[in-house]
Design an enzyme around this catalytic site. Structure first.
Site, mmCIF file in Angstrom:
data_model
loop_
_atom_site.group_PDB
_atom_site.id
_atom_site.type_symbol
_atom_site.label_atom_id
_atom_site.label_comp_id
_atom_site.label_asym_id
_atom_site.label_seq_id
_atom_site.Cartn_x
_atom_site.Cartn_y
_atom_site.Cartn_z
ATOM 1 N N LYS A 80 0.879 -1.163 0.000
ATOM 2 C CA LYS A 80 0.000 0.000 0.000
ATOM 3 C C LYS A 80 0.921 1.218 0.000
ATOM 4 C CE LYS A 80 -3.129 2.804 2.566
ATOM 5 N NZ LYS A 80 -3.489 3.232 3.925
ATOM 6 N N GLY A 126 -7.451 9.901 9.639
ATOM 7 C CA GLY A 126 -7.699 10.052 11.070
ATOM 8 C C GLY A 126 -8.690 11.134 11.452
ATOM 9 N N ALA A 166 -9.266 6.183 4.117
ATOM 10 C CA ALA A 166 -9.034 7.338 4.990
ATOM 11 C C ALA A 166 -10.242 8.252 5.118
ATOM 12 C CB ALA A 166 -7.848 8.175 4.530
ATOM 13 N N GLY A 167 -10.410 8.725 6.331
ATOM 14 C CA GLY A 167 -11.442 9.715 6.614
ATOM 15 C C GLY A 167 -12.773 9.147 7.064
ATOM 16 N N ASN A 187 -9.284 2.382 9.613
ATOM 17 C CA ASN A 187 -8.441 2.073 10.771
ATOM 18 C C ASN A 187 -8.907 2.861 11.992
ATOM 19 O OD1 ASN A 187 -6.463 1.529 12.676
ATOM 20 N ND2 ASN A 187 -4.768 1.777 11.285
ATOM 21 N N THR A 188 -8.662 4.181 11.979
ATOM 22 C CA THR A 188 -8.924 4.984 13.176
ATOM 23 C C THR A 188 -10.364 4.852 13.689
ATOM 24 O OG1 THR A 188 -7.318 6.570 12.315
ATOM 25 C CG2 THR A 188 -8.690 7.306 14.151
#
Lengths: 267, 66
Positions: free
Chosen positions: A97, A158, A186-187, A208-209
């Site tokens: 990635k 994040g 992301a986001g 993830n976050t």
């Protein structure tokens, strides 16, 4: 089976999950299980020689999960290429990635350096999954150099701001047109964001976050899986177009009451 | 002899191999990758790669990330 294929390898779970920021490794392990993810991302870092640290891989069953190393933390194309080569040398796969993010605090990708690094890595036989902006021209360049996916951000890493510019993502999805999977990375802050990404026609999302930092990461992992599934089903089912004018869901004829009464909309 | 591993100075015995260094650091069971003087080693080469005075090594592993 409603799967999607990256570089000849087919996956059924459309939720990819990161392994960073969890309160503990056991919680991460349980969240991965609850998410149903098949692809999990990891970072590459120096071994700490001063203090012994627990091994992440002790908590990830490699028979069950496909490990996708990232180049997070790399500010230049050179650093990213070097990190990708190291990740490959660890002997798991030739997938990476690709992230090239300048050291400016925004965590927004450097699209020029990303394309440059992608081209080098593709030529070295890597399967390259590049993290990129939601700019469709950059997506085209990444396609041109042979990337295996396009992974545009929903919003900055994040932030949990979701997908403030869904039309830009839709344009990328249309441009890519099924040649490779589009993964919204992301986001994403909540399952509704993941749903929206899938409703737009993305092939998968990477989270993830939003899972790791949820009050209950394991429950959120499950919620995220359901959000992805709902959005995917919705995409396949074909949502109704948005219209300006209301239309009743119930019949307008056969009403009891006075013949002379005006018809009222909706019930 | 002195070498540099992950930016830190380290003492190893003369004629050590990368494999011996990995074991000295108790990383024998870790999935790691090693860069020896900017050259990335294949895991099969650890046993034959000899370390010399002043060499620079990077040893990395996988950690949590997104």
């Amino acid at each position: 089976m409603d799967g999607f294929t990256i570089a000849g390898r087919t996956f059924t779970s459309r939720l990819m999950v990161g392994t960073g920021k969890y309160p503990s490794l056991p919680v991460m392990r349980d969240a991965l299980a609850a998410s149903g993810a098949e692809i999990v991302t990891v970072a590459v870092r120096r071994v700490n020689l001063e203090a012994r640290e627990e091994s992440l891989l002790a908590y990830i069953n490699l028979d069950k999960y496909f490990l996708l190393p990232n180049t997070a933390g790399c500010h230049t194309a050179d650093e990213a290429v070097r990190t990708a080569r190291l990740a490959r040398a660890a002997g798991l796969s030739n997938w990476v990635k690709l992230e090239v993010i300048p050291d400016d605090g925004t965590l927004l990708p450097d699209p020029v350096a990303t394309v440059e690094a992608a081209e080098i890595l593709v030529n070295e036989g890597f399967v390259v999954l590049p993290y990129t902006t939601d700019d469709h021209t950059v997506a085209r360049r990444l396609l041109d150099v042979g990337c295996a996916t396009i992974m545009p951000f929903g919003s900055a890493i994040g932030t949990g701001q979701g997908l403030p510019n869904p039309e830009r993502l839709r344009r990328i999805i249309e441009l890519v047109d099924g040649r490779v999977p589009v993964v919204i990375d992301a986001g994403i802050g909540a399952p509704s964001d993941a749903s929206l990404a899938m409703e737009l026609g993305a092939d998968a999302v990477l989270v993830n976050t939003a899972i790791a930092k949820a009050t209950n990461p394991v429950q959120m992992a499950r919620a995220m899986a359901l959000g992805v599934q709902a959005g995917r089903f919705s995409y396949l089912a074909g949502r109704i177009p948005r219209t300006e004018v209301a239309s009743p869901s119930s019949p307008e004829t056969g009403l009891i009451a006075k013949e002379s009464a005006p018809t009222t909309a909706k019930a | 002899m002195k070498i540099t591993v992950n930016g830190k100075s380290l003492e190893v015995s003369a004629n050590s191999t990368v494999q011996q260094l990995v074991e000295q650091l108790d990383l024998g069971h870790e999935r790691i990758a090693v860069e020896h003087n900017q050259h990335i080693l294949e895991p099969g080469d650890f046993a034959t790669a000899t370390i010399e005075e002043g060499d620079t090594l990077e040893i990395v592993r996988f950690v949590g990330g997104g």
